[in-house]
Design a protein around this motif. Structure first.
Motif, mmCIF file in Angstrom:
data_model
loop_
_atom_site.group_PDB
_atom_site.id
_atom_site.type_symbol
_atom_site.label_atom_id
_atom_site.label_comp_id
_atom_site.label_asym_id
_atom_site.label_seq_id
_atom_site.Cartn_x
_atom_site.Cartn_y
_atom_site.Cartn_z
ATOM 1 N N PRO A 1 54.359 41.211 98.560
ATOM 2 C CA PRO A 1 53.291 40.842 97.635
ATOM 3 C C PRO A 1 51.989 41.603 97.903
ATOM 4 O O PRO A 1 51.074 41.539 97.085
ATOM 5 N N ILE A 2 51.909 42.281 99.060
ATOM 6 C CA ILE A 2 50.663 42.984 99.387
ATOM 7 C C ILE A 2 50.979 44.309 100.082
ATOM 8 O O ILE A 2 52.093 44.540 100.532
ATOM 9 N N VAL A 3 49.951 45.163 100.173
ATOM 10 C CA VAL A 3 50.038 46.386 100.968
ATOM 11 C C VAL A 3 49.807 46.000 102.421
ATOM 12 O O VAL A 3 48.890 45.225 102.721
ATOM 13 N N THR B 1 51.584 46.189 106.808
ATOM 14 C CA THR B 1 52.578 46.630 107.778
ATOM 15 C C THR B 1 53.669 45.562 107.885
ATOM 16 O O THR B 1 53.366 44.378 108.015
ATOM 17 N N SER C 1 48.238 42.608 106.762
ATOM 18 C CA SER C 1 47.268 43.451 106.091
ATOM 19 C C SER C 1 45.899 43.035 106.593
ATOM 20 O O SER C 1 45.464 41.916 106.339
#
Lengths: 154, 260
Positions: free
Chosen positions: A82-84, A86, A116
């Motif tokens: 759902p997000i940028v 690691t 993140s």
């Protein structure tokens, strides 16, 4: 292996009339079976390389044929980021992974963490099923919407 | 050192859902339970002592009774997914401003989640996303007169910093209570700022409050990789730019930043 190469292989199967042809090239293995009106193929990257995987040639694949490319099998559900951030497969360095291929999972089961900026995003499974594959190496950056796991729902 | 007077915090923040325990393994677990049970935005779990305080990646957080502020806040901000990570930065800015107002101690923020004073760790922020709720733990060292030898060079407390600056002699009495109330109020304000005006005001405030955002020689550890370079500002999402010694600039999404 490119789509054009697969088309060529299908052509070979049609022209020769063999019942089944299996070809392995690098990470990709393709099997083409003459099954009545439609040809189908199965592609399986031996390693989970993020490169483009071949798309199914026929949308009307016979239901009995198990397609095993974890990124492309329409019967599999992809768990996406759902997000940028690691990707971490385990809760802390050295700890066992949250899940392994073959594990049974149920809704709410934590599959991994996407970090993140120290926002720890525990990715939970939303379906019941079996983990088919992890698609990202632990510690690697992932983009928004990138597929992390494939799950075969039960 | 006295027990936290939670009633005085409740008087300072009428209407706030405040759950208090004298001792807990960690406020994070309780807050997750509260969040799953539908606790509203702003609900806070507070403990006087944590017996298994959590840091990032399974590390522990030294949480002795009566000496620190250990709380976990449940947030349900109306934010798009790409803005959620900036909540960590917003909380750092909020904590630094509450600490400055209440104690006069000037903090530095180390991207993305450390609160420092004189280069030593004064507090930390641990943020987890659980469905639609953000569960964010904040630990601040308040009343420690000293730290165990292994932490003495890397940790500090508001009490140590205040006495060094010849301010109030010690941080007893109401200080943890007023600091908690100020912290929760500052968090509300900064999250509202993020909701209403997007990332930019928070990123600018963070850059002003941090000596680590620009021109700092650092190592960045993420998983098994170690990078060395000079920080080169935040990008529009709040990620840290690192200019490596070969001239290449890369974006740090996560990882521990340490000075060289």
């Amino acid at each position: 292996m490119t789509i054009d190469e697969i088309r060529e292989l299908i052509q070979v199967v049609r022209e020769t009339g063999v019942a089944e042809l299996e070809v392995q090239r690098g990470d990709n293995r393709v099997r083409i079976k003459l099954g009545g009106a439609v040809q189908e193929y199965i592609a399986m990257p031996a390693a989970m390389s993020p490169g483009p995987a071949p798309q199914p040639v026929s949308a009307a694949a016979a239901p009995a044929a198990p397609a095993v490319d974890p990124a492309n099998d329409p019967n599999l559900i992809l768990v996406k980021s759902p997000i940028v951030g690691t990707f971490y497969a385990s809760p802390s360095p050295g700890a066992p992974a949250f899940v392994q291929a073959g594990d049974r999972v149920t809704p709410g089961k934590v599959l991994c963490i996407i970090e993140s900026m120290k926002l720890m995003n525990e990715i939970e499974c939303e379906v019941s099923g079996t983990i088919v594959a992890r698609l990202v190496e632990s510690g690697q950056p992932v983009e928004y919407g990138e597929a992390l796991y494939s799950v075969r729902p039960s | 050192m006295g027990q936290l007077d939670i009633d005085s915090v409740r008087r300072l923040l009428p209407g706030r859902e405040i759950q208090y325990w004298p001792s807990l393994p960690t406020t994070m677990t309780e807050a997750q339970r509260l969040a799953n049970a539908g606790a509203p935005h702003g609900t806070v779990a507070v403990a006087d002592e944590q017996t298994a305080g959590q840091g990032t990646h399974g590390r522990t957080w030294h949480s002795a009774p009566g000496e620190g502020l250990y709380c976990t806040v449940i947030l349900r901000p109306k934010l798009p997914p790409d803005t959620l990570p900036v909540v960590t930065l917003a909380l750092g800015v909020a904590a630094a401003s509450a600490i400055a107002v209440e104690t006069g101690v000037a903090c530095d923020l180390r991207w993305p989640n450390d609160i420092l004073a004189r280069g030593r760790k004064l507090g930390g922020i641990l943020t987890q996303l659980h469905g639609a709720a953000i569960v964010t733990g904040i630990g601040i060292n308040v009343d420690q007169a000293a730290f165990p030898a292994e932490l003495a060079e890397t940790a500090t407390s508001l009490r140590i910093e205040s006495s060094r600056e010849s301010r109030r002699a010690s941080g007893r009495g109401q200080r943890r209570e007023t600091l908690l109330a100020a912290l929760l109020t500052a968090i509300d304000e900064h999250i509202a700022l993020l909701e209403q005006h997007g990332r930019d005001p928070i990123l600018r405030a963070f850059a002003r409050s941090s000596s680590y955002v620009e021109g700092r020689r650092v190592t960045v550890t993420s998983g098994d990789t170690n990078l060395v370079g000079t920080t080169a500002g935040l990008d529009e999402c709040g990620f840290l730019r690192l200019r490596k010694d070969n001239g290449e600039t890369i974006l740090i999404l996560a990882g521990g930043v340490r000075p060289i």
